[in-house]
Each structure stands twice: as structure tokens, then as C-alpha cells.
Design a protein around this motif. Structure first.
Motif, PDB file in Angstrom:
ATOM      1  N   UNK A  22       9.107  13.661   5.390  1.00 40.20           N
ATOM      2  CA  UNK A  22       8.720  12.680   6.407  1.00 40.20           C
ATOM      3  C   UNK A  22       7.780  11.640   5.798  1.00 40.20           C
ATOM      4  N   UNK A  23       6.782  12.114   5.083  1.00 43.93           N
ATOM      5  CA  UNK A  23       5.787  11.203   4.510  1.00 43.93           C
ATOM      6  C   UNK A  23       6.409  10.275   3.476  1.00 43.93           C
ATOM      7  N   UNK A  24       7.351  10.782   2.719  1.00 46.18           N
ATOM      8  CA  UNK A  24       7.985   9.973   1.669  1.00 46.18           C
ATOM      9  C   UNK A  24       8.647   8.728   2.238  1.00 46.18           C
ATOM     10  N   UNK A  25       9.466   8.888   3.275  1.00 46.83           N
ATOM     11  CA  UNK A  25      10.152   7.723   3.827  1.00 46.83           C
ATOM     12  C   UNK A  25       9.193   6.845   4.615  1.00 46.83           C
ATOM     13  N   UNK A  26       8.247   7.442   5.299  1.00 46.80           N
ATOM     14  CA  UNK A  26       7.280   6.657   6.063  1.00 46.80           C
ATOM     15  C   UNK A  26       6.526   5.693   5.154  1.00 46.80           C
ATOM     16  N   UNK A  27       6.084   6.162   4.020  1.00 47.27           N
ATOM     17  CA  UNK A  27       5.358   5.319   3.066  1.00 47.27           C
ATOM     18  C   UNK A  27       6.267   4.207   2.540  1.00 47.27           C
ATOM     19  N   UNK A  28       7.500   4.547   2.217  1.00 43.84           N
ATOM     20  CA  UNK A  28       8.436   3.569   1.655  1.00 43.84           C
ATOM     21  C   UNK A  28       8.748   2.456   2.649  1.00 43.84           C
ATOM     22  N   UNK A  30       7.025   1.514   5.336  1.00 37.77           N
ATOM     23  CA  UNK A  30       5.832   0.708   5.597  1.00 37.77           C
ATOM     24  C   UNK A  30       5.586  -0.283   4.468  1.00 37.77           C
ATOM     25  N   UNK A  31       5.848   0.137   3.243  1.00 34.87           N
ATOM     26  CA  UNK A  31       5.657  -0.759   2.104  1.00 34.87           C
ATOM     27  C   UNK A  31       6.579  -1.974   2.194  1.00 34.87           C
ATOM     28  N   UNK A  35       9.326  -1.324  10.725  1.00 32.15           N
ATOM     29  CA  UNK A  35       9.045  -0.075  11.432  1.00 32.15           C
ATOM     30  C   UNK A  35      10.178   0.916  11.235  1.00 32.15           C
ATOM     31  N   UNK A  36       9.868   2.175  11.463  1.00 35.90           N
ATOM     32  CA  UNK A  36      10.840   3.256  11.327  1.00 35.90           C
ATOM     33  C   UNK A  36      11.141   3.821  12.709  1.00 35.90           C
ATOM     34  N   UNK A  37      12.441   3.910  13.020  1.00 41.15           N
ATOM     35  CA  UNK A  37      12.882   4.528  14.277  1.00 41.15           C
ATOM     36  C   UNK A  37      13.693   5.768  13.891  1.00 41.15           C
ATOM     37  N   UNK A  38      13.053   6.910  13.749  1.00 45.00           N
ATOM     38  CA  UNK A  38      13.778   8.100  13.277  1.00 45.00           C
ATOM     39  C   UNK A  38      14.912   8.501  14.219  1.00 45.00           C
ATOM     40  N   UNK A  39      15.974   8.996  13.620  1.00 42.18           N
ATOM     41  CA  UNK A  39      17.100   9.544  14.381  1.00 42.18           C
ATOM     42  C   UNK A  39      16.833  11.033  14.563  1.00 42.18           C
ATOM     43  N   UNK A  40      16.794  11.467  15.823  1.00 41.40           N
ATOM     44  CA  UNK A  40      16.442  12.860  16.113  1.00 41.40           C
ATOM     45  C   UNK A  40      17.668  13.742  16.312  1.00 41.40           C
ATOM     46  N   UNK A  41      18.854  13.248  15.915  1.00 42.23           N
ATOM     47  CA  UNK A  41      20.086  13.998  16.160  1.00 42.23           C
ATOM     48  C   UNK A  41      20.147  15.305  15.376  1.00 42.23           C
ATOM     49  N   UNK A  42      19.497  15.373  14.226  1.00 44.03           N
ATOM     50  CA  UNK A  42      19.480  16.615  13.452  1.00 44.03           C
ATOM     51  C   UNK A  42      18.458  17.587  14.012  1.00 44.03           C
ATOM     52  N   UNK A  43      17.272  17.069  14.274  1.00 45.26           N
ATOM     53  CA  UNK A  43      16.185  17.927  14.751  1.00 45.26           C
ATOM     54  C   UNK A  43      16.424  18.428  16.167  1.00 45.26           C
ATOM     55  N   UNK A 216      20.426   4.467   2.296  1.00 42.93           N
ATOM     56  CA  UNK A 216      19.982   3.075   2.218  1.00 42.93           C
ATOM     57  C   UNK A 216      18.510   2.939   2.592  1.00 42.93           C
ATOM     58  N   UNK A 217      18.025   3.763   3.508  1.00 46.06           N
ATOM     59  CA  UNK A 217      16.603   3.699   3.852  1.00 46.06           C
ATOM     60  C   UNK A 217      15.727   3.968   2.637  1.00 46.06           C
ATOM     61  N   UNK A 218      16.133   4.909   1.806  1.00 50.11           N
ATOM     62  CA  UNK A 218      15.333   5.259   0.629  1.00 50.11           C
ATOM     63  C   UNK A 218      15.514   4.284  -0.525  1.00 50.11           C
ATOM     64  N   UNK A 219      16.647   3.602  -0.578  1.00 50.07           N
ATOM     65  CA  UNK A 219      16.925   2.744  -1.733  1.00 50.07           C
ATOM     66  C   UNK A 219      16.844   1.257  -1.415  1.00 50.07           C
ATOM     67  N   UNK A 220      16.454   0.898  -0.193  1.00 50.17           N
ATOM     68  CA  UNK A 220      16.233  -0.511   0.136  1.00 50.17           C
ATOM     69  C   UNK A 220      15.066  -1.042  -0.697  1.00 50.17           C
ATOM     70  N   UNK A 221      15.248  -2.228  -1.235  1.00 52.56           N
ATOM     71  CA  UNK A 221      14.201  -2.868  -2.024  1.00 52.56           C
ATOM     72  C   UNK A 221      13.640  -4.109  -1.335  1.00 52.56           C
ATOM     73  N   UNK A 222      14.392  -4.656  -0.393  1.00 54.63           N
ATOM     74  CA  UNK A 222      13.986  -5.843   0.348  1.00 54.63           C
ATOM     75  C   UNK A 222      14.597  -5.749   1.737  1.00 54.63           C
TER      76      UNK A 222
END
Length: 378
Positions: A22-28, A30-31, A35-43, A216-222
Motif C-alpha cells: 500500500x505504502x509503495x504505490x501511495x508514495x509513487x 503522490x510523487x 490522487x489515488x482511488x483504490x479499487x476494492x474489488x479484491x479486498x 501502469x500505476x507503478x510504471x507511470x512516469x508522467x
């Protein structure tokens, strides 16, 4: 409680790994300034959602109206229902809107837009919608250049509420290299911005530009022009994500605990009590460079056993064996041994279970600190 005394099979959640994910993507995100709108379909669990927002009630994405109603019951009021809307479901959407839930729906046709406007007029509410854009031919949606986007947007602006555009780069799940995933993220962003700019050029506001998939959320650069990112499986990760190097096996927070119930020495098999009813039939790694069968086997402490995978399942039986071509020796696992199976697809495996057994991040190995309910259904 310790995992060794819980009846198997059951779904185990490593809370420490989950929080790290959770923290890993949140930091990325925000950088990148969105904003992040998490998908809760798994949880499908309020307890997990609380960890996503540090106890607050942040914006979420849902995949079923049951999820929307469940999270609304627990105080969540900002949602996107990210499946194309059908007219028969609009009454439930209306009911949520009347409860004060700001739920926006998804559509990609004039027919859906007209049904939405009619339902809103008949019930005295305004229903917000996002137009689904298809950037890679993987699922529903209009292509970014389709003139119908502006037509639908104009209609919604006049008769309901146009919230914006939404994309999901499903093709990113087939991207193996970092460069491919980054390119998919940029294509997703550019496609979203192109559609949004066409709407604005027609004089229609388009406040939300929503993109997202876990790769794509983790590898977006811009993310210029994007307002929010959606992702879901990143909370837990799985073998599919590990297979395209979005995570490692050590990041996978979900596993199914199973018990050895027998052996077929003539076949080189170890029999367990977790079949496809516990693991699902998902074979998402079958098309990847490394086929992980129905799951990778770890010991009760979470240490992966080299080359041991679940090769076959029936309803309540799982068959463990060494992967084809392995030079390893089949481990000695007596009847009664507890094991963890890392899943191919966290969403599919979690859907087989009604609760998470949560590993105590501060306890002894295998200690369970809580049981978190989760929901299934539509």
C-alpha cells in the motif's frame, strides 16, 4: 490463535506485506501529483480499506453494486462503479444517491446515457457518469478518437452529469519489460487526455480523467492531464504480477493455507486439501514465461519451497509436484504438514473465501491477530 490450529483451507493475509505494498504505490502516485482511488474489488473488506486510508473514508472504486452498498453502510460516500451500467441496475444506483453516496457510473453508449437520464428524471436525482475509453483493445469502451465521445458527453451535460473519462489499460498485464509497462502507462495517459480534450473543445466540462491498472500505476512516469489513478491488486499482489516483474514473490501478501492429506509416491505427488474451490481455476501464469500451475508452494512460515507448485486441482484436492524439468528433490512433507500456496490471481482466489485470517505483524511466526470479514456477490 496460530495458523497451525485453524481448519484448512483458509485465506491468509500477511498484514506487514500488505501495508508495504500500500505504502509503495501511495508514495509513487503522490510523487506524480495525482490522487489515488483504490479499487476494492479484491479486498471487499472494510478492514483492508481502513489500511488504504489510515482509517479515513477515502475515494474508492467498486466492481459490484453489493460492494457499493457494503462500503456505503460503513461510511464511504465517494465511489466509481467501474463496470458498464445496465438499465436494470439504475434503481440501486438511485437508492445510493438518495442516501448521500456520490456514486458515478460508467458507460460507453448513447443508449446507456439515455437510460441514465430517464432514471434520474423519474426519481428526482442527478446521476453522474464517466465515459469509458478503450486504449488497447482489451475491453469495453470507445476509442479515444471516436466522435461519439463528444456526442455522449454533450447529452450527459444537458440531461444528467458528465463526471469525466475513465480508462483501464488491461493490455499492460502482458507487458514483460519495464520499458513496455512504462510505454503502456504513457499510452493510457495520452489516450485519456486526448478524449478529455475533445470533450472540453466542444464546450463541455470534463473534470475527472481517471486511469489505472496495477502495472501502469507503478510504471507511470508522467501523469500530466490525469486527475486520479485506480489500482486494486497491488494491495496483495500475486503470481501474475510477479511474472511481469511488478512485484517479487516476497511481496505477495495473500496465500491459501492447506494441509498435506496424502502422497502418491508412484506419481511424485503430494496431496492437499486445497482444490480449486480454495484456489480458483485461474491459470493466469500459463501464458507467461514461467507457468506456476495453480500456485507456488511455501512452508508454513512463508518460505518458498524450490520448484514445488500445485500442478492439478479437483474440487477439494490439490496436487503438488516438482515443476517439469526440475533437478530438485521432492521434499518430505508428512501428512498433517501445513503449507501456504501463493495464488495466480489474488482477486479470483480471494473470491473463494469469506474472510481473511490476518498474520500478526508483531507476534510469533504463524500467529493470527484477527479475522477480517469480506463479502462476495453482486
Amino acid at each position: 490463535m496460530n495458523l497451525n490450529i485453524v481448519n484448512t483451507p483458509f485465506l491468509l493475509l500477511d498484514e506487514a506485506r500488505m501495508q508495504r505494498n500500500i505504502d509503495r504505490l501511495d508514495v509513487h502516485v503522490k510523487r506524480l501529483g495525482v490522487s489515488l482511488r483504490p479499487h476494492v474489488k479484491t479486498a471487499k473488506s472494510v478492514a483492508v480499506a481502513e489500511r488504504l486510508f489510515n482509517g479515513s473514508k477515502g475515494p474508492i472504486t467498486v466492481s459490484t453494486l453489493l460492494e457499493a452498498e457494503y462500503f456505503a453502510d460503513h461510511g464511504y460516500t465517494d465511489m466509481i462503479y467501474a463496470i458498464g451500467i445496465s438499465p436494470d441496475k439504475l434503481e440501486r444506483v438511485v437508492a445510493l444517491r438518495k442516501r448521500g453516496v456520490d456514486i458515478a457510473v460508467l458507460l460507453d453508449s448513447q443508449e446507456q446515457a439515455e437510460a441514465l437520464a430517464t432514471a434520474g428524471r423519474d426519481h428526482g436525482v442527478t446521476i453522474a457518469a464517466l465515459i469509458e475509453i478503450d486504449c488497447d483493445g482489451e475491453r469495453a469502451g470507445l476509442t479515444p478518437q471516436d466522435a461519439e465521445i463528444v456526442t455522449i458527453a454533450s447529452y450527459l451535460h444537458q440531461h444528467a452529469e458528465l463526471r469525466g473519462v475513465l480508462l483501464h489499460a488491461g493490455g499492460s498485464y502482458a507487458c514483460e519489460t519495464d520499458a513496455e509497462k512504462a510505454a503502456a502507462a504513457e499510452h493510457e495517459r495520452a489516450s485519456a487526455v486526448l478524449a478529455a480534450e475533445a470533450i472540453r473543445a466542444a464546450g463541455v466540462p470534463c473534470p475527472v480523467v481517471s486511469v489505472g491498472s496495477t502495472p501502469t500505476a507503478h510504471y507511470a512516469r508522467d501523469l500530466t492531464g490525469v486527475t486520479e489513478v485506480r489500482a486494486g491488486v497491488y494491495v496483495f499482489f500475486d503470481l501474475v504480477m510477479a511474472g511481469i516483474n511488478v512485484c517479487t514473490l516476497d511481496d505477495i501478501a495473500l496465500s491459501v493455507v492447506t494441509t498435506v492429506i496424502g502422497h502418491r509416491n508412484d506419481q511424485g505427488w503430494i496431496m492437499t486439501d486445497a482444490g480449486w474451490m480454495a484456489m480458483s481455476r485461474d491459470r493466469g501464469t500459463a501464458g507467461q514465461a514461467v507457468d506456476q500451475g495453480y500456485g507456488v508452494v511455501a512452508d508454513s512460515n512463508g518460505r518458498v519451497i524450490p520448484d514445488l507448485i500445485m500442478i492439478r486441482t479437483s474440487q477439494e484436492h490439490g496436487v503438488l509436484a516438482l515443476r517439469e524439468g526440475s533437478n530438485a528433490s521432492l521434499p518430505d512433507l508428512p501428512v498433517g504438514t501445513k503449507l501456504r500456496i501463493l495464488p495466480n490471481h489474488a482477486c479470483a482466489t480471494a473470491a473463494q473465501h469469506s474472510s481473511f485470517y490476518v498474520l500478526d505483524p508483531h507476534g510469533r511466526a504463524g500467529d493470527i491477530s484477527a479475522v477480517w470479514p469480506r463479502i462476495n456477490g453482486w
